[in-house]
Design a protein around this motif. Structure first.
Motif, PDB file in Angstrom:
ATOM      1  N   PRO A  10      -8.307  -9.615 -14.294  1.00 46.90           N
ATOM      2  CA  PRO A  10      -7.607  -9.732 -13.009  1.00 46.90           C
ATOM      3  C   PRO A  10      -8.572  -9.721 -11.822  1.00 46.90           C
ATOM      4  O   PRO A  10      -8.360 -10.445 -10.841  1.00 46.90           O
ATOM      5  CB  PRO A  10      -6.677  -8.528 -12.962  1.00 46.90           C
ATOM      6  CG  PRO A  10      -6.858  -7.778 -14.206  1.00 46.90           C
ATOM      7  CD  PRO A  10      -7.847  -8.461 -15.055  1.00 46.90           C
TER       8      PRO A  10
ATOM      9  N   HIS B 277      -8.690 -12.806  -9.305  1.00 47.88           N
ATOM     10  CA  HIS B 277      -8.430 -12.543  -7.883  1.00 47.88           C
ATOM     11  C   HIS B 277      -9.657 -12.907  -7.040  1.00 47.88           C
ATOM     12  O   HIS B 277      -9.535 -13.583  -6.014  1.00 47.88           O
ATOM     13  CB  HIS B 277      -8.055 -11.078  -7.678  1.00 47.88           C
ATOM     14  CG  HIS B 277      -7.808 -10.718  -6.253  1.00 47.88           C
ATOM     15  ND1 HIS B 277      -6.698 -11.149  -5.559  1.00 47.88           N
ATOM     16  CD2 HIS B 277      -8.535  -9.989  -5.374  1.00 47.88           C
ATOM     17  CE1 HIS B 277      -6.753 -10.694  -4.329  1.00 47.88           C
ATOM     18  NE2 HIS B 277      -7.856  -9.991  -4.177  1.00 47.88           N
TER      19      HIS B 277
ATOM     20  N   GLU C 292      -3.130 -14.178  -6.210  1.00 42.48           N
ATOM     21  CA  GLU C 292      -2.529 -13.001  -5.593  1.00 42.48           C
ATOM     22  C   GLU C 292      -2.162 -11.980  -6.670  1.00 42.48           C
ATOM     23  O   GLU C 292      -1.878 -12.337  -7.817  1.00 42.48           O
ATOM     24  CB  GLU C 292      -1.285 -13.402  -4.798  1.00 42.48           C
ATOM     25  CG  GLU C 292      -1.589 -14.291  -3.607  1.00 42.48           C
ATOM     26  CD  GLU C 292      -2.492 -13.613  -2.576  1.00 42.48           C
ATOM     27  OE1 GLU C 292      -2.344 -12.386  -2.361  1.00 42.48           O
ATOM     28  OE2 GLU C 292      -3.344 -14.307  -1.994  1.00 42.48           O
ATOM     29  N   TRP C 293      -2.126 -10.699  -6.273  1.00 51.44           N
ATOM     30  CA  TRP C 293      -1.855  -9.636  -7.231  1.00 51.44           C
ATOM     31  C   TRP C 293      -0.462  -9.743  -7.831  1.00 51.44           C
ATOM     32  O   TRP C 293      -0.270  -9.446  -9.021  1.00 51.44           O
ATOM     33  CB  TRP C 293      -2.068  -8.266  -6.577  1.00 51.44           C
ATOM     34  CG  TRP C 293      -3.523  -8.020  -6.302  1.00 51.44           C
ATOM     35  CD1 TRP C 293      -4.129  -7.984  -5.090  1.00 51.44           C
ATOM     36  CD2 TRP C 293      -4.567  -7.824  -7.268  1.00 51.44           C
ATOM     37  NE1 TRP C 293      -5.478  -7.772  -5.239  1.00 51.44           N
ATOM     38  CE2 TRP C 293      -5.777  -7.672  -6.571  1.00 51.44           C
ATOM     39  CE3 TRP C 293      -4.600  -7.766  -8.659  1.00 51.44           C
ATOM     40  CZ2 TRP C 293      -6.986  -7.458  -7.193  1.00 51.44           C
ATOM     41  CZ3 TRP C 293      -5.814  -7.554  -9.287  1.00 51.44           C
ATOM     42  CH2 TRP C 293      -6.985  -7.400  -8.564  1.00 51.44           C
ATOM     43  N   ASN C 294       0.531 -10.199  -7.051  1.00 51.48           N
ATOM     44  CA  ASN C 294       1.877 -10.347  -7.616  1.00 51.48           C
ATOM     45  C   ASN C 294       1.906 -11.464  -8.657  1.00 51.48           C
ATOM     46  O   ASN C 294       2.609 -11.384  -9.658  1.00 51.48           O
ATOM     47  CB  ASN C 294       2.942 -10.545  -6.531  1.00 51.48           C
ATOM     48  CG  ASN C 294       2.681 -11.752  -5.654  1.00 51.48           C
ATOM     49  OD1 ASN C 294       1.587 -12.321  -5.653  1.00 51.48           O
ATOM     50  ND2 ASN C 294       3.686 -12.132  -4.887  1.00 51.48           N
TER      51      ASN C 294
ATOM     52  N   LEU D 243      -0.745 -12.299 -10.500  1.00 55.07           N
ATOM     53  CA  LEU D 243      -1.455 -11.720 -11.647  1.00 55.07           C
ATOM     54  C   LEU D 243      -0.546 -10.789 -12.442  1.00 55.07           C
ATOM     55  O   LEU D 243      -0.623 -10.743 -13.679  1.00 55.07           O
ATOM     56  CB  LEU D 243      -2.702 -10.971 -11.181  1.00 55.07           C
ATOM     57  CG  LEU D 243      -3.830 -11.849 -10.663  1.00 55.07           C
ATOM     58  CD1 LEU D 243      -4.895 -11.012  -9.988  1.00 55.07           C
ATOM     59  CD2 LEU D 243      -4.432 -12.675 -11.788  1.00 55.07           C
TER      60      LEU D 243
END
Length: 162
Positions: free
Chosen positions: A6, A10, A16-18, A20
């Motif tokens: 991740p 990123h 974006e983290w959402n 991922l």
């Protein structure tokens, strides 16, 4: 995989983290979907050694492709999913093979076996951190593939269970 991938996706591609979170939820589905059927097939029809070897081959192959993948959520999700298919095969057949070879007198060995997975997570993170000091981020996929190939070598030397 769950620590550095991740960060790589990123940092390198700007995922974006959402996004991922969704990708990694899909990536981890093989541990739910395949472990029971693979365990059943390995126990009754094919054997642990074959599924374990196939799992290591799938993991190594996907790891070797990862540094060459471009910025595509769908492609990364599919490749990550496939890599965890291999990991789920290895996980279930490792447990199955181990428990076919121990009995009630092997409690010490059982304790060591249960401690190796958490220890491997810590050691894997440490090897990843050291690798990042020596190699570029995408090269750590090759380092991981190198270690996975050691597992492949060991799986080929197992005595077949069927």
């Amino acid at each position: 995989m769950v620590i550095y991938t991740p960060l790589y996706l990123h940092g390198m591609f700007g995922f974006e983290w959402n996004t991922l979170g969704v990708m990694f939820s899909i990536m981890l589905l093989p541990f739910v979907l395949f472990q029971w059927p693979v365990g059943k097939l390995a126990d009754h029809f094919i054997g642990d050694k074959e599924f374990m070897t196939l799992g290591f081959l799938i993991m190594a192959t996907t790891l070797l492709f990862m540094p060459y993948l471009k910025e595509s959520v769908i492609i990364w999700t599919v490749v990550l999913f496939l890599s965890r298919v291999g990991a789920s095969f290895v996980e279930v057949t490792t447990d199955s093979y181990f428990f076919k070879h121990v009995d009630a007198s092997d409690t010490g060995l059982l304790s060591i076996f249960r401690l190796t997975r958490p220890l491997s997570i810590v050691l894997g993170a440490a090897v990843g951190a050291l690798s990042l000091n020596l190699f570029s981020f995408e090269k750590i996929f090759f380092v991981l593939a190198f270690f996975v190939l050691f597992g492949l070598k060991e799986s080929l030397s197992l005595k077949d269970t069927l």
